[in-house]
Design an enzyme around this catalytic site. Structure first.
Site, PDB file in Angstrom:
ATOM      1  CD  GLU A 191     -42.952  17.909   6.747  1.00  0.00           C
ATOM      2  OE1 GLU A 191     -43.929  18.405   6.175  1.00  0.00           O
ATOM      3  OE2 GLU A 191     -42.708  16.678   6.711  1.00  0.00           O
ATOM      4  CD  GLU A 218     -47.685  17.947  14.205  1.00  0.00           C
ATOM      5  OE1 GLU A 218     -48.436  18.489  15.037  1.00  0.00           O
ATOM      6  OE2 GLU A 218     -47.405  18.456  13.104  1.00  0.00           O
ATOM      7  CG  ASP A 242     -42.446  24.880  19.785  1.00  0.00           C
ATOM      8  OD1 ASP A 242     -41.880  25.136  18.708  1.00  0.00           O
ATOM      9  OD2 ASP A 242     -43.167  25.702  20.381  1.00  0.00           O
ATOM     10  CG  ASP A 246     -52.431  27.500  13.957  1.00  0.00           C
ATOM     11  OD1 ASP A 246     -53.012  28.529  13.582  1.00  0.00           O
ATOM     12  OD2 ASP A 246     -52.878  26.745  14.834  1.00  0.00           O
ATOM     13  CE  LYS A 271     -59.660  33.915  19.243  1.00  0.00           C
ATOM     14  NZ  LYS A 271     -60.026  33.451  20.613  1.00  0.00           N
ATOM     15  CG  ASP A 313     -54.649  26.887   3.791  1.00  0.00           C
ATOM     16  OD1 ASP A 313     -53.849  27.407   4.590  1.00  0.00           O
ATOM     17  OD2 ASP A 313     -55.637  26.229   4.167  1.00  0.00           O
TER      18      ASP A 313
END
Length: 206
Positions: free
Chosen positions: A37, A62, A89, A112, A116, A148
């Site tokens: 994951e 994470e 990362d 994320d 920008k 989303d």
């Protein structure tokens, strides 16, 4: 969910400096499907998935230390032996610690969106990393993606399909909600509120 406090003990750092894949059988103490994951967030999906699938060996990345350490602590408290959380990362570590064709599934939930334009290059699904993930996934393996943000979902599907992942519903088509799927902490809120979630369930050709 309240933000967790920062626990003092780092998690998964022994994997970060490896140059070759570890012996995952020895690490977990048993053989079985190996799953990844990327961006486990608050850990809701990783913890519940591991609870439901005790035979799966699950490695969750994470980069936010608070969440990574809290997720591993909750797994340990619950007696889950099949979860390893790495506070790093994934784009830098995944290429080195997984052998080609070794992963049964890859999970990516609500990355994320990097709104920008100047930050777009930070998005986790870029063509080069998508090629890495394709190579690490076993033939027939699953890439489970959720977001989303519709246009980000469309972009990710396009990149993943361009490197070889097959979308069983057709190019660019999102997957409908499956009640048997394990939702993330964030996704649970959307399921209650009725807000849309855009899902992709792609496969590497067998």
């Amino acid at each position: 969910m309240a933000r967790p406090r920062l626990l003092p003990e780092p998690v998964g750092l022994k994997f970060v400096t490896l140059e070759t894949p570890p012996d995952w059988d020895a690490e977990f103490g048993f053989a079985g499907p190996l799953e990844l994951e990327i961006g486990s967030g608050a850990g809701g999906h990783a913890l519940e998935y591991c609870r439901r699938n005790p035979g799966v060996r699950f490695v969750a990345f994470e980069w936010r230390k608070k969440y990574a350490r809290d997720t591993q602590a909750r797994a340990d408290k619950a007696g889950l032996k099949n979860l390893r959380v790495i506070e790093a990362d994934a784009t830098f570590v995944v290429p080195r610690i997984f052998a080609e064709g070794s992963l049964a599934a890859i999970h990516l939930q609500f990355p994320d969106p990097w709104w920008k334009r100047a930050h777009a290059k930070r998005a986790v699904i870029q063509p080069a990393f998508a090629q890495v993930l394709y190579a690490k996934l076993a033939p027939g393996g699953l890439f489970d993606m959720r977001t989303d943000v519709k246009d980000r979902g469309e972009s990710m599907l396009s990149i993943l399909e361009s490197v070889g992942f097959q979308n069983p519903l057709g190019s660019g088509v999102f997957h409908p909600h499956d009640p048997e799927e394990v939702p993330s902490t964030r996704e649970r809120r959307y399921l209650v509120s009725g807000e849309p979630v855009y899902r992709g369930r792609l496969r590497k050709p067998a």
